[in-house]
Design a protein around this motif. Structure first.
Motif, PDB file in Angstrom:
ATOM      1  N   ILE A  99      31.941  46.711  45.296  1.00 38.52           N
ATOM      2  CA  ILE A  99      30.777  45.840  45.247  1.00 38.52           C
ATOM      3  C   ILE A  99      30.557  45.436  43.790  1.00 38.52           C
ATOM      4  O   ILE A  99      30.369  46.294  42.929  1.00 38.52           O
ATOM      5  CB  ILE A  99      29.523  46.544  45.795  1.00 38.52           C
ATOM      6  N   ALA A 100      30.604  44.132  43.519  1.00 40.56           N
ATOM      7  CA  ALA A 100      30.449  43.653  42.146  1.00 40.56           C
ATOM      8  C   ALA A 100      29.030  43.192  41.864  1.00 40.56           C
ATOM      9  O   ALA A 100      28.515  43.363  40.751  1.00 40.56           O
ATOM     10  CB  ALA A 100      31.437  42.512  41.871  1.00 40.56           C
ATOM     11  N   GLU A 101      28.384  42.607  42.881  1.00 32.76           N
ATOM     12  CA  GLU A 101      27.066  42.015  42.648  1.00 32.76           C
ATOM     13  C   GLU A 101      26.368  41.791  43.981  1.00 32.76           C
ATOM     14  O   GLU A 101      27.022  41.516  44.995  1.00 32.76           O
ATOM     15  CB  GLU A 101      27.241  40.682  41.918  1.00 32.76           C
ATOM     16  N   ILE A 149      32.366  40.843  46.096  1.00 30.72           N
ATOM     17  CA  ILE A 149      33.246  42.009  46.180  1.00 30.72           C
ATOM     18  C   ILE A 149      34.537  41.724  45.419  1.00 30.72           C
ATOM     19  O   ILE A 149      35.160  40.663  45.605  1.00 30.72           O
ATOM     20  CB  ILE A 149      33.558  42.350  47.645  1.00 30.72           C
ATOM     21  N   SER A 150      34.947  42.650  44.565  1.00 32.60           N
ATOM     22  CA  SER A 150      36.204  42.500  43.843  1.00 32.60           C
ATOM     23  C   SER A 150      37.368  42.595  44.818  1.00 32.60           C
ATOM     24  O   SER A 150      37.286  43.271  45.848  1.00 32.60           O
ATOM     25  CB  SER A 150      36.345  43.565  42.760  1.00 32.60           C
ATOM     26  N   LEU A 151      38.470  41.931  44.479  1.00 30.40           N
ATOM     27  CA  LEU A 151      39.594  41.822  45.399  1.00 30.40           C
ATOM     28  C   LEU A 151      40.897  42.155  44.673  1.00 30.40           C
ATOM     29  O   LEU A 151      41.187  41.562  43.614  1.00 30.40           O
ATOM     30  CB  LEU A 151      39.659  40.397  45.948  1.00 30.40           C
ATOM     31  N   PRO A 152      41.708  43.093  45.192  1.00 29.36           N
ATOM     32  CA  PRO A 152      43.004  43.377  44.569  1.00 29.36           C
ATOM     33  C   PRO A 152      43.881  42.127  44.537  1.00 29.36           C
ATOM     34  O   PRO A 152      43.878  41.331  45.482  1.00 29.36           O
ATOM     35  CB  PRO A 152      43.611  44.448  45.487  1.00 29.36           C
ATOM     36  N   ALA A 153      44.643  41.962  43.473  1.00 27.90           N
ATOM     37  CA  ALA A 153      45.438  40.750  43.278  1.00 27.90           C
ATOM     38  C   ALA A 153      46.388  40.481  44.438  1.00 27.90           C
ATOM     39  O   ALA A 153      46.603  39.327  44.824  1.00 27.90           O
ATOM     40  CB  ALA A 153      46.220  40.859  41.965  1.00 27.90           C
ATOM     41  N   GLU A 154      46.953  41.539  45.010  1.00 25.09           N
ATOM     42  CA  GLU A 154      47.943  41.350  46.070  1.00 25.09           C
ATOM     43  C   GLU A 154      47.343  40.862  47.385  1.00 25.09           C
ATOM     44  O   GLU A 154      48.070  40.477  48.304  1.00 25.09           O
ATOM     45  CB  GLU A 154      48.725  42.645  46.317  1.00 25.09           C
ATOM     46  N   LEU A 155      46.016  40.852  47.486  1.00 23.95           N
ATOM     47  CA  LEU A 155      45.371  40.414  48.728  1.00 23.95           C
ATOM     48  C   LEU A 155      44.750  39.026  48.622  1.00 23.95           C
ATOM     49  O   LEU A 155      44.322  38.469  49.630  1.00 23.95           O
ATOM     50  CB  LEU A 155      44.277  41.409  49.135  1.00 23.95           C
ATOM     51  N   GLU A 209      25.921  50.024  46.632  1.00 25.89           N
ATOM     52  CA  GLU A 209      25.452  49.578  45.326  1.00 25.89           C
ATOM     53  C   GLU A 209      26.620  49.033  44.510  1.00 25.89           C
ATOM     54  O   GLU A 209      27.779  49.348  44.803  1.00 25.89           O
ATOM     55  CB  GLU A 209      24.810  50.750  44.573  1.00 25.89           C
ATOM     56  N   PRO A 210      26.345  48.189  43.500  1.00 19.60           N
ATOM     57  CA  PRO A 210      27.422  47.732  42.628  1.00 19.60           C
ATOM     58  C   PRO A 210      28.245  48.902  42.095  1.00 19.60           C
ATOM     59  O   PRO A 210      27.695  49.904  41.627  1.00 19.60           O
ATOM     60  CB  PRO A 210      26.670  47.008  41.509  1.00 19.60           C
ATOM     61  N   GLY A 211      29.567  48.769  42.204  1.00 18.05           N
ATOM     62  CA  GLY A 211      30.474  49.835  41.790  1.00 18.05           C
ATOM     63  C   GLY A 211      30.995  50.660  42.945  1.00 18.05           C
ATOM     64  O   GLY A 211      32.006  51.349  42.812  1.00 18.05           O
ATOM     65  N   ASP A 212      30.312  50.627  44.090  1.00 14.04           N
ATOM     66  CA  ASP A 212      30.751  51.405  45.244  1.00 14.04           C
ATOM     67  C   ASP A 212      32.020  50.800  45.846  1.00 14.04           C
ATOM     68  O   ASP A 212      32.152  49.577  45.939  1.00 14.04           O
ATOM     69  CB  ASP A 212      29.662  51.447  46.318  1.00 14.04           C
ATOM     70  N   PRO A 213      32.968  51.650  46.298  1.00 17.03           N
ATOM     71  CA  PRO A 213      34.190  51.140  46.904  1.00 17.03           C
ATOM     72  C   PRO A 213      33.980  50.747  48.361  1.00 17.03           C
ATOM     73  O   PRO A 213      33.116  51.300  49.046  1.00 17.03           O
ATOM     74  CB  PRO A 213      35.150  52.337  46.799  1.00 17.03           C
ATOM     75  N   VAL A 214      34.772  49.784  48.832  1.00 19.03           N
ATOM     76  CA  VAL A 214      34.749  49.367  50.233  1.00 19.03           C
ATOM     77  C   VAL A 214      36.189  49.163  50.706  1.00 19.03           C
ATOM     78  O   VAL A 214      37.059  48.757  49.929  1.00 19.03           O
ATOM     79  CB  VAL A 214      33.947  48.067  50.448  1.00 19.03           C
TER      80      VAL A 214
END
Length: 205
Positions: A108-110, A122-128, A173-178
């Motif tokens: 979660i970024a924002e 949400i941040s996204l891995p480059a390969e996806l 919250e921001p920073g939490d993984p999903v």
């Protein structure tokens, strides 16, 4: 197969370290109704196998590979989790086709709060990134959602009050993984087109 329509917000009641694996005990009165040993239940979008059943609870073993490649390794006693049983034959496909095979994790970024909904980045891995398109489908922690905006290393989703109240996404919250699972159809199309391109490049004998 799942549909990404969360049936229940469950809870981790115990975590046992097995060395190269972990055993989770999870509470979920809805998903355990009629369940039996060997059944599948999606936990935050990860398809797990029921090892044992208790009153409104079930246990599942999670191998190191799954712990390392998903956000399940961050779960602790008391963590809330999204739970879903597989879709029954003839049932309604309310979300989209979800396999329960996590492709990667984001964070979660924002969060931007509006009067009637929230926009979550949400941040996204480059390969996806190549599988995520505007107005396409994506699964976040087991929830079928529509992509609002697809950026170079992120995407955004819009969450209605029901989703905020009944899934873990209302508490992240921001920073939490999903956990992220992209649309499986996109992966099959890429694979097929790749083979076709390779065949067209092969010299004629």
């Amino acid at each position: 197969m799942f549909t990404g329509i969360v049936e229940e917000l469950g809870e981790v009641t115990a975590v046992e370290n097995l060395g190269d694996a972990s055993r989770f005990r999870l509470r979920g009165p809805v998903v355990t109704e009629g369940a039996k040993h060997g059944d599948s239940i999606a936990v935050n979008g990860v398809c797990l196998t029921v090892v044992d059943l208790g009153e409104h609870e079930f246990t599942a073993d999670v191998m190191a590979e799954t712990l390392n490649r998903s956000s399940l390794g961050a779960l602790r006693t008391g963590s809330r989790v999204n739970l879903e049983r597989p879709m029954a034959v003839g049932g309604r496909l309310g979300g989209h086709i979800v396999q329960g095979h996590v492709d990667g994790t984001g964070r979660i970024a924002e969060r931007k709060v509006s009067e009637n909904w929230e926009i979550v980045k949400i941040s996204l891995p480059a390969e996806l990134t190549r599988y995520v398109v505007e107005k396409g489908s994506i699964t976040v922690d087991g929830v079928s959602l529509t992509v609002v905006d697809a950026g170079p290393d992120y995407f955004t989703i819009s969450l209605i009050p029901t989703t905020l109240a009944l899934t873990t996404l209302g508490h992240k919250e921001p920073g939490d993984p999903v956990n992220l699972e992209v649309d499986v159809i996109a992966k099959y199309v890429e694979r097929l087109l790749g083979h076709r391109a390779q065949e067209s490049e092969e010299p004629v004998k």
